[in-house]
Write a protein that holds these residues in place. Structure first.
Motif, PDB file in Angstrom:
ATOM      1  N   GLU A 175      -4.362  43.699  27.156  1.00 33.70           N
ATOM      2  CA  GLU A 175      -4.104  42.812  26.369  1.00 33.70           C
ATOM      3  C   GLU A 175      -5.329  42.398  25.608  1.00 33.70           C
ATOM      4  N   PHE A 176      -6.469  42.085  26.069  1.00 31.42           N
ATOM      5  CA  PHE A 176      -7.671  41.490  25.745  1.00 31.42           C
ATOM      6  C   PHE A 176      -8.326  42.787  24.632  1.00 31.42           C
ATOM      7  N   THR A 177      -8.002  43.809  24.713  1.00 30.58           N
ATOM      8  CA  THR A 177      -8.515  44.756  23.802  1.00 30.58           C
ATOM      9  C   THR A 177      -7.577  44.523  22.266  1.00 30.58           C
ATOM     10  N   LYS A 178      -6.545  43.703  22.298  1.00 26.84           N
ATOM     11  CA  LYS A 178      -5.900  43.427  21.263  1.00 26.84           C
ATOM     12  C   LYS A 178      -5.771  41.796  21.017  1.00 26.84           C
ATOM     13  N   ILE A 179      -6.728  41.330  21.168  1.00 28.13           N
ATOM     14  CA  ILE A 179      -6.770  39.772  21.391  1.00 28.13           C
ATOM     15  C   ILE A 179      -6.202  38.995  20.316  1.00 28.13           C
ATOM     16  N   ASP A 180      -6.400  39.705  18.858  1.00 30.13           N
ATOM     17  CA  ASP A 180      -6.040  39.073  17.659  1.00 30.13           C
ATOM     18  C   ASP A 180      -4.550  38.781  17.844  1.00 30.13           C
ATOM     19  N   LEU A 181      -3.747  39.851  18.581  1.00 29.98           N
ATOM     20  CA  LEU A 181      -2.214  39.663  18.602  1.00 29.98           C
ATOM     21  C   LEU A 181      -2.001  38.385  19.379  1.00 29.98           C
ATOM     22  N   LEU A 182      -2.831  37.973  20.365  1.00 28.19           N
ATOM     23  CA  LEU A 182      -2.572  36.889  21.231  1.00 28.19           C
ATOM     24  C   LEU A 182      -2.380  35.810  20.362  1.00 28.19           C
ATOM     25  N   PHE A 183      -3.437  35.591  19.492  1.00 29.56           N
ATOM     26  CA  PHE A 183      -3.476  34.355  18.491  1.00 29.56           C
ATOM     27  C   PHE A 183      -2.313  34.300  17.608  1.00 29.56           C
ATOM     28  N   ILE A 203      -0.207  32.728  22.009  1.00 31.47           N
ATOM     29  CA  ILE A 203      -0.396  32.866  23.496  1.00 31.47           C
ATOM     30  C   ILE A 203      -1.897  32.428  23.750  1.00 31.47           C
ATOM     31  N   ALA A 204      -2.880  32.492  22.671  1.00 28.43           N
ATOM     32  CA  ALA A 204      -4.037  32.432  22.879  1.00 28.43           C
ATOM     33  C   ALA A 204      -4.553  30.946  21.774  1.00 28.43           C
ATOM     34  N   GLU A 205      -5.402  30.158  22.406  1.00 29.26           N
ATOM     35  CA  GLU A 205      -5.770  29.280  21.338  1.00 29.26           C
ATOM     36  C   GLU A 205      -7.109  29.300  21.223  1.00 29.26           C
ATOM     37  N   THR A 206      -7.776  28.732  20.072  1.00 32.09           N
ATOM     38  CA  THR A 206      -9.169  28.713  19.939  1.00 32.09           C
ATOM     39  C   THR A 206      -9.547  27.510  20.480  1.00 32.09           C
ATOM     40  N   ILE A 207     -10.952  27.423  21.391  1.00 33.07           N
ATOM     41  CA  ILE A 207     -11.350  26.340  21.700  1.00 33.07           C
ATOM     42  C   ILE A 207     -12.389  25.976  20.719  1.00 33.07           C
ATOM     43  N   SER A 208     -13.420  27.021  20.613  1.00 31.52           N
ATOM     44  CA  SER A 208     -14.606  26.691  19.750  1.00 31.52           C
ATOM     45  C   SER A 208     -14.749  27.926  18.925  1.00 31.52           C
ATOM     46  N   ASP A 209     -15.439  27.983  17.733  1.00 33.53           N
ATOM     47  CA  ASP A 209     -15.608  29.230  17.051  1.00 33.53           C
ATOM     48  C   ASP A 209     -17.030  28.990  16.303  1.00 33.53           C
ATOM     49  N   SER A 210     -18.116  29.992  16.644  1.00 28.37           N
ATOM     50  CA  SER A 210     -19.168  30.043  16.052  1.00 28.37           C
ATOM     51  C   SER A 210     -19.338  31.217  15.304  1.00 28.37           C
ATOM     52  N   GLU A 211     -20.549  31.640  14.669  1.00 22.75           N
ATOM     53  CA  GLU A 211     -20.587  32.837  13.958  1.00 22.75           C
ATOM     54  C   GLU A 211     -20.646  34.179  14.790  1.00 22.75           C
ATOM     55  N   LYS A 212     -21.117  33.944  16.197  1.00 23.08           N
ATOM     56  CA  LYS A 212     -21.135  35.085  17.059  1.00 23.08           C
ATOM     57  C   LYS A 212     -20.167  35.135  18.026  1.00 23.08           C
ATOM     58  N   CYS A 250     -11.871  30.892  23.757  1.00 24.26           N
ATOM     59  CA  CYS A 250     -10.497  30.634  23.726  1.00 24.26           C
ATOM     60  C   CYS A 250      -9.941  30.516  25.037  1.00 24.26           C
ATOM     61  N   LYS A 251      -8.745  30.114  25.093  1.00 26.22           N
ATOM     62  CA  LYS A 251      -7.973  29.712  26.136  1.00 26.22           C
ATOM     63  C   LYS A 251      -6.640  30.526  26.066  1.00 26.22           C
ATOM     64  N   THR A 252      -6.096  31.623  27.008  1.00 27.62           N
ATOM     65  CA  THR A 252      -4.861  32.305  26.872  1.00 27.62           C
ATOM     66  C   THR A 252      -4.098  32.055  28.217  1.00 27.62           C
ATOM     67  N   GLU A 253      -2.823  32.198  27.898  1.00 28.00           N
ATOM     68  CA  GLU A 253      -1.916  32.098  29.166  1.00 28.00           C
ATOM     69  C   GLU A 253      -1.366  33.535  29.743  1.00 28.00           C
ATOM     70  N   PHE A 254      -1.362  33.697  30.801  1.00 27.04           N
ATOM     71  CA  PHE A 254      -0.617  34.914  31.344  1.00 27.04           C
ATOM     72  C   PHE A 254       0.250  34.647  32.680  1.00 27.04           C
ATOM     73  N   LYS A 255       1.149  35.781  32.720  1.00 27.35           N
ATOM     74  CA  LYS A 255       2.088  35.643  34.036  1.00 27.35           C
ATOM     75  C   LYS A 255       1.655  36.795  35.063  1.00 27.35           C
ATOM     76  N   ILE A 256       2.090  36.599  36.042  1.00 31.76           N
ATOM     77  CA  ILE A 256       1.644  37.709  37.034  1.00 31.76           C
ATOM     78  C   ILE A 256       2.832  38.812  36.949  1.00 31.76           C
ATOM     79  N   ALA A 257       2.407  40.261  36.951  1.00 32.43           N
ATOM     80  CA  ALA A 257       3.035  41.365  36.927  1.00 32.43           C
ATOM     81  C   ALA A 257       4.381  41.060  37.869  1.00 32.43           C
ATOM     82  N   GLY A 258       5.480  41.695  37.246  1.00 29.87           N
ATOM     83  CA  GLY A 258       6.727  41.504  38.011  1.00 29.87           C
ATOM     84  C   GLY A 258       7.431  40.251  38.122  1.00 29.87           C
TER      85      GLY A 258
END
Length: 123
Positions: free
Chosen positions: A32-40, A44-53, A57-65
């Protein structure tokens, strides 16, 4: 990349509690993190802080199954997206039951400040 701190202190608890389901969950998170832009896009993800580099962010997840939704599970990740390197560092993996005190945000910010000095100036 899961940081050693979160592996020692929090992932260990998930692995013990959820046994084989945690391995599947961890693999799913890595994918999922390889495609993190989709989470935004899916909020599912929210930006906490954004700098140039770096973007925190904070994301939510569930346990498989599990039949419990991402949001309902109370499981969260705090991640640092290193834009130049195209790497994602998973700083903290936790459940709301791990939170000490009444304010979740203050709790995880304190953990990040205490254990990751390179991110202290982001809050």
């Amino acid at each position: 990349m899961f940081e050693p701190f979160t592996q020692r202190h929090y992932i260990k608890n998930f692995a013990k509690k959820y046994k084989g389901a945690w391995q599947a969950t961890e693999s799913y998170l890595k994918e999922e993190f390889t495609k993190i832009d989709l989470l935004f896009l899916r909020q599912i993800a929210e930006t906490i802080s954004d700098s140039e580099k770096i973007k925190l962010c904070k994301t939510e997840f569930k346990i498989a199954g599990s039949d419990v939704s991402r949001h309902g599970s109370g499981n969260r990740c705090i991640v640092a997206i290193h834009k130049d390197e195209e790497l994602i560092h998973v700083l903290l993996v936790y459940s709301k039951t791990d939170v000490r005190g009444h304010r979740e945000t203050e709790w995880w910010q304190g953990i990040i400040r205490d254990n990751y000095p390179q991110y202290q100036g982001f809050f």
